[in-house]
Design an enzyme around this catalytic site. Structure first.
Site, PDB file in Angstrom:
ATOM      1  N   GLU A 119       0.808  -1.322  -0.012  1.00 22.80           N
ATOM      2  CA  GLU A 119       0.178   0.146  -0.083  1.00 22.80           C
ATOM      3  C   GLU A 119       0.966   1.385  -0.065  1.00 22.80           C
ATOM      4  O   GLU A 119       1.125   1.872   1.067  1.00 22.80           O
ATOM      5  CB  GLU A 119      -0.965   0.020   1.019  1.00 22.80           C
ATOM      6  CG  GLU A 119      -2.000  -1.254   1.258  1.00 22.80           C
ATOM      7  CD  GLU A 119      -3.094  -1.110   2.199  1.00 22.80           C
ATOM      8  OE1 GLU A 119      -2.963  -0.476   3.247  1.00 22.80           O
ATOM      9  OE2 GLU A 119      -4.013  -2.113   2.222  1.00 22.80           O
TER      10      GLU A 119
ATOM     11  N   GLU B 275      -5.977  -8.001  -0.404  1.00 16.99           N
ATOM     12  CA  GLU B 275      -6.679  -7.680   1.072  1.00 16.99           C
ATOM     13  C   GLU B 275      -8.044  -7.343   0.729  1.00 16.99           C
ATOM     14  O   GLU B 275      -8.436  -6.493  -0.012  1.00 16.99           O
ATOM     15  CB  GLU B 275      -5.946  -6.683   1.770  1.00 16.99           C
ATOM     16  CG  GLU B 275      -4.767  -6.861   2.376  1.00 16.99           C
ATOM     17  CD  GLU B 275      -3.983  -5.933   3.411  1.00 16.99           C
ATOM     18  OE1 GLU B 275      -4.878  -4.848   3.913  1.00 16.99           O
ATOM     19  OE2 GLU B 275      -2.929  -5.689   3.423  1.00 16.99           O
TER      20      GLU B 275
END
Ligand code: FCB
Length: 439
Positions: A167, A351
């Site tokens: 991320e 995710e």
């Protein structure tokens, strides 16, 4: 669950994801201090100033935790390697116990028939590197390449897939502009530099792993659907800018070797010297693209300084962390990413999951809300596949309730409940439902 394996294409993989600092226990095994330790020790940053010193004690309970993954019927496990556990000073001397730990983890997964999916960096920057400016220092790309070489020379031969950085938006914007994650800065210049350097480090790590002969290398990007609060041109432009610095900046850098114009309107004066020359490294070809998806944001314009927008409350049902539940956003991102950035490259949902106020009653945790969340998002994955998006796997965040960063230990994302006093694990109803769907 409202699905079984047969509802997905042959070979579609199911996994679960965790990260090092959130579960391992950084007080154990010779790990060095990280910027999360110091961020947490500063009053006001983290709920009750909690940190990852013990976390889920996964460092000492790894075998039992891997048994839980295998018994759920899952195919793969996405874990991360802590830079500070392997190189306590960030550079220089290696902590052999740290390398040994990840070596045992790799073997432990293979012994159980699970595919090891590694992420090199999930946010625990060694403090000595933070002292040198961390992600704002261009040298970090080389420090990170050296760390990559050290850890992957040891375990790279057994990885099924690997991504350098979890991320990039969180490493850049959340941590340097919003100040909500370590190092807790609120500074546009630091943000522009961190967002560029994180991609440069990503590229250097990919080059390093190619040099080691590793295959199946990708990137993991978190995405939030930007919904304009109304249909005015101003609201649409504000949502477009949010989409720009949250989602498109990183995809565009890696897959188009350029940054979005609307983001550069704010960033241009603050970019590091010579940034335009870094795109061949940043855009070094990948084998897959990972999408982490949780929610959308409702965006309204404001009259303040750039980026001149606010996130406003939305009408949809919310999870324990206040995130709106918007499964369609996952479909939107999977199809848009393929259409506009990655083409035929495999996509992985690296995710997805929800925080829920789970309670243990008579040895059971009934988390029907999580089952509904996973079902509704997996339905969108199926829809995206039906519409041609090459989605190859889906990972649930997370295996265990864990250290949810600045929110501490209250917010429960696990398929498995953790009692943070005794560290006892109790599989929740969602874990059992998943097991039924997969086995
Ligand atoms: C993601 C992070 C992960 C966890 C979940 C809830 O952004 O990768 O560590 O915090 O959100």
């Amino acid at each position: 669950m409202q699905f079984t394996r047969q509802d997905f294409p042959q070979g579609f993989l199911f996994g679960t994801a965790t990260s090092a600092y959130q579960i391992e226990g950084h007080a154990f095994g010779g790990a060095g201090q990280t910027h999360w330790d110091t961020f947490a020790a500063t009053p006001g940053n983290v709920v009750r100033a909690e940190n990852g010193a013990v976390a889920c004690d996964h460092y000492n309970r790894m075998d039992a935790d891997l048994d839980l993954i295998a018994a759920a019927g899952l195919d793969c496990y996405r874990f991360s390697t802590s830079w500070a556990r392997v190189l306590p000073e960030g550079r220089g001397p290696v902590n052999q116990a740290g390398l040994d730990f990840y070596d045992r983890l790799a073997d432990g997964l293979l012994e159980r028939g699970l595919k090891p999916c590694a992420t090199l960096y999930h946010w625990e920057l060694p403090s000595p590197l933070a002292d040198l400016g961390g992600w704002t220092n261009p040298d970090i790309a080389n420090w990170f390449a050296d760390f990559t070489e050290t850890i992957m020379s040891r375990i790279g031969d057994r990885m099924y897939s690997t991504a350098p950085i979890n991320e990039p938006w969180c490493v850049g914007w959340l941590s340097h502009f919003m100040g909500l994650h370590a190092p807790g800065l609120r500074n546009i210049r630091a943000t522009a530099r961190a967002m560029h350097h994180v991609l440069l480090a990503h590229g250097r790590a990919i080059e390093t792993m190619r040099g080691l002969g590793m295959t199946n290398l990708g990137g993991v990007f978190n995405m939030e659907w930007a919904n304009p609060v109304d249909d005015t041109p101003e609201a649409r432009a504000a949502a477009d800018l949010y989409d720009g610095y949250y989602n498109r900046f990183f995809l565009s850098g890696v897959f188009h070797k350029t940054y979005p114009d609307n983001v550069m309107e704010g960033f241009a004066p603050h970019m590091p010297k010579g940034w335009e020359n870094d795109f061949d490294i940043i855009g070094t070809p990948l084998d897959w693209c990972g999408v982490n998806y949780y929610t959308r944001k409702n965006i309204a314009p404001n009259s303040g300084p750039w980026p001149s927008l606010d996130e406003v409350d939305g009408p949809l049902p919310k999870t324990q962390v206040g995130w709106e539940i918007y499964p369609e956003g996952l479909y939107n991102f999977l199809t848009r990413t393929a259409r506009e950035y990655t083409g035929d490259l495999p996509l992985h949902v690296t995710e997805n999951g929800m925080a829920n106020a789970d309670v243990l009653v008579d040895g059971r945790v009934d988390d029907a809300a999580r089952i509904a969340y996973l079902d509704s998002h997996l339905a969108q994955v199926r829809k995206a596949i039906a519409d041609g998006a090459p989605v190859k796997s889906y990972f649930i965040w997370s295996l265990l309730d864990n250290y949810e960063w600045s929110l501490g230990y209250d917010k429960r994302f696990g398929l498995v409940h953790v009692d943070f006093d005794t560290l006892a694990r109790t599989p929740k109803t969602s874990y059992h439902a998943l097991q039924n769907a997969l086995t």
